[in-house]
Scaffold this active site. Structure first.
Site, short mmCIF file in Angstrom:
data_model
loop_
_atom_site.label_atom_id
_atom_site.label_comp_id
_atom_site.label_asym_id
_atom_site.label_seq_id
_atom_site.Cartn_x
_atom_site.Cartn_y
_atom_site.Cartn_z
N ASN A 157 0.85 -1.19 0.00
CA ASN A 157 0.00 0.00 0.00
C ASN A 157 0.89 1.25 0.00
OD1 ASN A 157 -1.58 2.25 0.98
ND2 ASN A 157 -3.15 0.79 1.55
N HIS A 202 0.74 6.24 2.02
CA HIS A 202 1.41 7.21 2.89
C HIS A 202 2.64 7.84 2.27
CE1 HIS A 202 -1.61 6.74 5.82
NE2 HIS A 202 -1.45 5.44 5.82
N HIS A 230 -5.68 3.65 -1.82
CA HIS A 230 -7.01 3.99 -1.31
C HIS A 230 -7.32 5.43 -1.70
CE1 HIS A 230 -9.80 4.29 2.50
NE2 HIS A 230 -10.42 4.61 1.38
N ARG A 242 -9.53 8.09 -1.05
CA ARG A 242 -10.55 8.52 -0.09
C ARG A 242 -11.41 9.64 -0.66
NH1 ARG A 242 -10.63 7.69 5.46
NH2 ARG A 242 -9.20 6.07 6.18
N ARG A 270 -7.23 12.75 1.01
CA ARG A 270 -6.20 13.16 1.97
C ARG A 270 -4.82 12.63 1.61
NH1 ARG A 270 -7.90 10.05 7.48
NH2 ARG A 270 -9.85 11.10 6.97
N GLU A 326 -8.65 0.53 -3.33
CA GLU A 326 -9.48 0.61 -2.12
C GLU A 326 -10.40 1.82 -2.22
OE1 GLU A 326 -7.27 0.60 1.50
OE2 GLU A 326 -6.91 -1.54 1.42
N THR A 356 -8.36 3.46 8.44
CA THR A 356 -9.58 2.65 8.43
C THR A 356 -9.74 1.93 9.76
OG1 THR A 356 -9.32 2.32 6.06
CG2 THR A 356 -10.83 0.85 7.21
N GLU A 367 -10.92 -9.45 2.91
CA GLU A 367 -9.67 -9.09 3.58
C GLU A 367 -10.00 -8.91 5.06
OE1 GLU A 367 -6.15 -5.70 3.66
OE2 GLU A 367 -7.24 -6.11 1.78
N HIS A 390 -3.71 -4.71 7.61
CA HIS A 390 -3.86 -3.54 8.47
C HIS A 390 -2.95 -3.67 9.69
CE1 HIS A 390 -5.92 0.28 9.15
NE2 HIS A 390 -5.70 0.04 10.43
#
Length: 251
Positions: A11, A14, A47, A49, A53, A74, A105, A155, A198
């Site tokens: 992922n 970030h 992801h 959003r 963000r 995502e 999440t 998941e 996660h």
């Protein structure tokens, strides 16, 4: 016991968080995705959003054009996100719960409590050729609801297990791990492909990777954080090593 190679999805959200903290174009999440691909990642997760963000629409455009490995897109179960997914048709779409106030999440989807709407929502995505995944907890009601509405994948949320480990609550951590293992076996028994993700890091990944029903782990924040110190390629290589070691122990 015959076991399959465990896939690693990286992922990159970030990296975009760092970029957006200052503005401008750097660090580039697409460059991170390509480095992850070169380091042995089996897929990339991003992801998008509703509040944008971290990942933004242009990142998805560029990822779809640049990647040779699958993109796991995502998204929340909204009409806007469905339209974006249908336009791009990524390999996989993972539906996640989303609240603007959360930092990341929190918890899984309530599929059992929203079965009709989610079933209608994922139908066009399935018809477009996307593998639909639902991000859920290990509650058997949620697993069975996911199977009923036609999801290909679940998941299972490993965040609570990782939090308990970090807090040193080891008996509770081990109990949560057992719940995850039971959930994985149950999901596989009703025909779902099982992923987990996660909060996973070097200290927590091997017990999860040892679950024979698990096909893929999706890991992001830890790898991006570790990359600050050792680089993204070495961080992915070490995670890959730990995953493979845990899976080899099953053979």
């Amino acid at each position: 016991m015959t076991t399959h190679r465990l896939r690693l999805g990286v992922n990159i959200d970030h990296v975009a968080t760092l970029r957006n903290a200052r503005g401008g174009a750097l660090p580039d999440p697409v460059r991170a995705a390509l480095l992850a691909e070169a380091a042995g990642a089996d897929g990339i997760t991003a992801h998008l959003r509703e509040d944008r963000r971290h990942i933004i629409d242009a990142d998805i455009d560029r990822l779809m054009a640049a990647l040779r490995i699958p993109l796991n897109f995502e998204m929340a179960a909204t009409a806007e996100m469905q339209a974006i997914a249908l336009r791009h048709r990524p390999h996989a779409v993972c539906i996640v719960p989303e609240r603007r106030a959360e930092r990341t999440t929190e918890g899984g989807l309530d599929v059992a409590g929203d079965e009709n709407r989610l079933g209608d929502f994922i139908g066009p995505l399935r018809e477009a050729g996307c593998r639909v995944s639902l991000f859920i907890g290990h509650d058997p009601r949620q697993i069975e609801a996911a199977a009923r509405i036609g999801a290909a994948v679940v998941e299972l949320h490993t965040g609570h297990y990782c939090d308990l480990h970090a807090e040193g609550r080891l008996a509770e951590r081990d109990q949560e791990l057992r719940h995850l293992m039971v959930g994985a076996a149950h999901a596989a028994s009703v025909g779902l492909e099982v992923h987990m993700g996660h909060g996973l890091g070097f200290e927590t990944v091997q017990p999860v990777a040892a679950a024979p029903e698990v096909v893929e782990l999706n890991i992001g924040h830890f790898l991006i954080g570790e990359a600050v110190f050792i680089g993204l390629g070495p961080a992915i290589a070490e995670m890959r090593r730990l995953m493979d070691e845990a899976r080899a122990a099953l053979a």
